[in-house]
Enzyme design. Structure first.
Site, PDB file in Angstrom:
ATOM      1  N   ARG A 103     -13.442   5.176  -2.086  1.00  0.00           N
ATOM      2  CA  ARG A 103     -13.406   5.423  -0.546  1.00  0.00           C
ATOM      3  C   ARG A 103     -14.366   6.338  -0.269  1.00  0.00           C
ATOM      4  NH1 ARG A 103      -8.357   7.960   2.831  1.00  0.00           N
ATOM      5  NH2 ARG A 103      -9.826   9.314   4.338  1.00  0.00           N
ATOM      6  N   ASP A 147      -6.311  10.191  -3.060  1.00  0.00           N
ATOM      7  CA  ASP A 147      -6.956  11.118  -2.433  1.00  0.00           C
ATOM      8  C   ASP A 147      -8.376  11.626  -2.970  1.00  0.00           C
ATOM      9  OD1 ASP A 147      -5.041  11.528  -0.340  1.00  0.00           O
ATOM     10  OD2 ASP A 147      -4.247  13.267  -1.268  1.00  0.00           O
ATOM     11  N   HIS A 159      -7.417   4.370  -5.076  1.00  0.00           N
ATOM     12  CA  HIS A 159      -8.913   4.684  -4.562  1.00  0.00           C
ATOM     13  C   HIS A 159      -8.975   6.173  -4.506  1.00  0.00           C
ATOM     14  CE1 HIS A 159      -6.940   5.676  -0.250  1.00  0.00           C
ATOM     15  NE2 HIS A 159      -6.492   4.560  -0.627  1.00  0.00           N
ATOM     16  N   ASP A 209      -2.974   5.397  -2.739  1.00  0.00           N
ATOM     17  CA  ASP A 209      -4.124   6.662  -2.156  1.00  0.00           C
ATOM     18  C   ASP A 209      -4.158   7.819  -3.086  1.00  0.00           C
ATOM     19  OD1 ASP A 209      -5.505   8.485  -0.909  1.00  0.00           O
ATOM     20  OD2 ASP A 209      -4.408   8.398   0.948  1.00  0.00           O
ATOM     21  N   CYS A 226      -6.988  13.963   6.520  1.00  0.00           N
ATOM     22  CA  CYS A 226      -6.993  12.830   7.330  1.00  0.00           C
ATOM     23  C   CYS A 226      -8.475  12.197   7.656  1.00  0.00           C
ATOM     24  CB  CYS A 226      -6.159  12.350   8.402  1.00  0.00           C
ATOM     25  SG  CYS A 226      -6.034  10.826   9.231  1.00  0.00           S
ATOM     26  N   ASN A 281      -9.308  -0.647   6.954  1.00  0.00           N
ATOM     27  CA  ASN A 281      -7.987   0.366   7.162  1.00  0.00           C
ATOM     28  C   ASN A 281      -7.964   0.263   8.737  1.00  0.00           C
ATOM     29  OD1 ASN A 281      -6.154   2.210   7.392  1.00  0.00           O
ATOM     30  ND2 ASN A 281      -7.511   3.844   7.233  1.00  0.00           N
ATOM     31  N   GLU A 320     -11.429   9.185  -3.128  1.00  0.00           N
ATOM     32  CA  GLU A 320     -12.404   9.536  -1.791  1.00  0.00           C
ATOM     33  C   GLU A 320     -13.531  10.517  -2.204  1.00  0.00           C
ATOM     34  OE1 GLU A 320      -9.822  11.892   1.115  1.00  0.00           O
ATOM     35  OE2 GLU A 320      -8.970  10.170   0.308  1.00  0.00           O
ATOM     36  N   TYR A 364       0.714  -1.354  -0.006  1.00  0.00           N
ATOM     37  CA  TYR A 364       0.000  -0.139   0.107  1.00  0.00           C
ATOM     38  C   TYR A 364       0.881   1.132   0.164  1.00  0.00           C
ATOM     39  CZ  TYR A 364      -3.788   3.343   1.415  1.00  0.00           C
ATOM     40  OH  TYR A 364      -4.690   4.357   1.358  1.00  0.00           O
ATOM     41  N   ASP A 408      -1.321  15.824   6.833  1.00  0.00           N
ATOM     42  CA  ASP A 408      -2.302  15.140   5.809  1.00  0.00           C
ATOM     43  C   ASP A 408      -3.554  15.928   5.567  1.00  0.00           C
ATOM     44  OD1 ASP A 408      -3.381  13.271   3.854  1.00  0.00           O
ATOM     45  OD2 ASP A 408      -3.742  11.889   5.492  1.00  0.00           O
ATOM     46  N   GLU A 440     -14.142   4.357   5.187  1.00  0.00           N
ATOM     47  CA  GLU A 440     -13.187   5.014   6.149  1.00  0.00           C
ATOM     48  C   GLU A 440     -13.724   5.019   7.593  1.00  0.00           C
ATOM     49  OE1 GLU A 440     -10.220   4.948   7.338  1.00  0.00           O
ATOM     50  OE2 GLU A 440      -9.321   6.515   6.404  1.00  0.00           O
TER      51      GLU A 440
END
Length: 297
Positions: free
Chosen positions: A161, A91, A116, A89, A126, A213, A118, A48, A62, A191
């Site tokens: 996500r 974002d 992914h 990731d 985050c 996660n 989101e 990952y 983040d 998430e």
């Protein structure tokens, strides 16, 4: 030696087959290519690449400060070194639908097996911080449609996500996940799920692969591989764990240096020179070097 000899397309196809196997895929987060080598040697199923880790590595929080270029660069550095599939990731896709499309193709070129996108508003933060703002349904759906339309390799995994659980609750997360699957998402990453029962509820609501996660110090209970597998989770990630372990050891070492004036008492806890050379395949490079530069008259 040098980079993986397995083409990215083969890694993507293998990742798809693994997801179809019904087995839980364990995918720790790599904070650099060397740690990706270690993940592979220890027998995990994937690597990952966390946006939070990329930001932290740059000394940033983040909160959406990293760029597509920075993420793609680190994604490529890690993906080219490992035979394992990499999941990255992406974002929010670094913008709206056209930006998402460019993000997908850029990361595809970097060699990742999956990514992914989101459903937070831009700039994201985050998912385990308070104050997360969620995009409306139309925006979230358009991002996923743009992502799936943009990919050129149909085996590139486009995962959606959703961060809505922490803001509007489990029922809203289930509804959003269904919308994202209908939009074409190959898998769902919910998430900040609270506990095992929530993963079980999500599993019952969707028929695509499901990711858990297991990040430390967050909103989710830390569950075992067996618990997750038993409720039908397909992928478990440990996004920041290796960075936290490494930075914890680094901080203890620096404290020892300040307190004792040397690192003699910490040497036993360090990775040895021989192990570092083994991870970086010094022997393979040496053999190659000899075959190129050796000659006789």
């Amino acid at each position: 030696m040098l980079y993986s000899k397995i083409p990215a397309a083969q890694k993507r196809a293998a990742f798809r087959r693994s997801l179809d196997s019904g087995k839980l895929l364990r995918i720790p987060g790599a904070f650099n290519p060397l740690s990706a080598n270690l993940i592979q040697q220890k027998g995990f199923e994937g690597v990952y690449i966390s946006g939070a880790v990329i930001a932290a590595d740059l000394g940033l929080p983040d909160i959406g400060l990293t760029t597509l270029t920075e993420v793609a660069n680190r994604g490529g550095q890690i993906s080219r070194m490992t035979d394992l599939p990499t999941l990255i990731d992406a974002d929010t896709g670094f913008g709206e639908p056209m930006n998402v499309a460019r993000t997908v193709q850029t990361l595809e070129d970097a060699g990742v097996a999956g990514l992914h996108i989101e459903d937070q508003v831009n700039p994201k933060r985050c998912g385990h911080l308070d104050g997360t703002a969620i995009a409306d349904s139309d925006t979230a759906v358009k991002r996923i449609r743009a992502a799936t339309d943009a990919r050129r390799d149909p085996n590139l995994l486009v995962m959606a996500r959703t961060d809505i659980r922490a803001v509007e609750g489990l029922s809203a997360a289930v509804d959003r996940a269904k919308e994202l699957v209908d939009a074409g998402a190959d898998a769902i990453f919910p998430e900040a799920m609270k506990d095992l029962s929530e993963f079980e509820a999500m599993r019952g609501a969707i028929d695509v692969p499901l990711l858990a996660n297991m990040t430390e110090f967050g909103k989710s209970e830390l569950l075992t591989n067996e618990q997750l597998a038993n409720v039908g989770v397909n992928i478990v990630i440990y996004p920041v764990s290796l960075l936290r372990l490494a930075m914890g050891a680094a901080e203890r070492g620096l404290d020892t240096l300040v307190a004792e004036g040397s690192l003699n008492s910490e040497v036993a806890n360090m990775q040895t020179r021989a192990r570092l050379y083994e991870l970086n395949d010094y022997a393979g490079y040496n053999t190659f070097d000899e075959s190129v530069f050796n000659f006789s008259l």
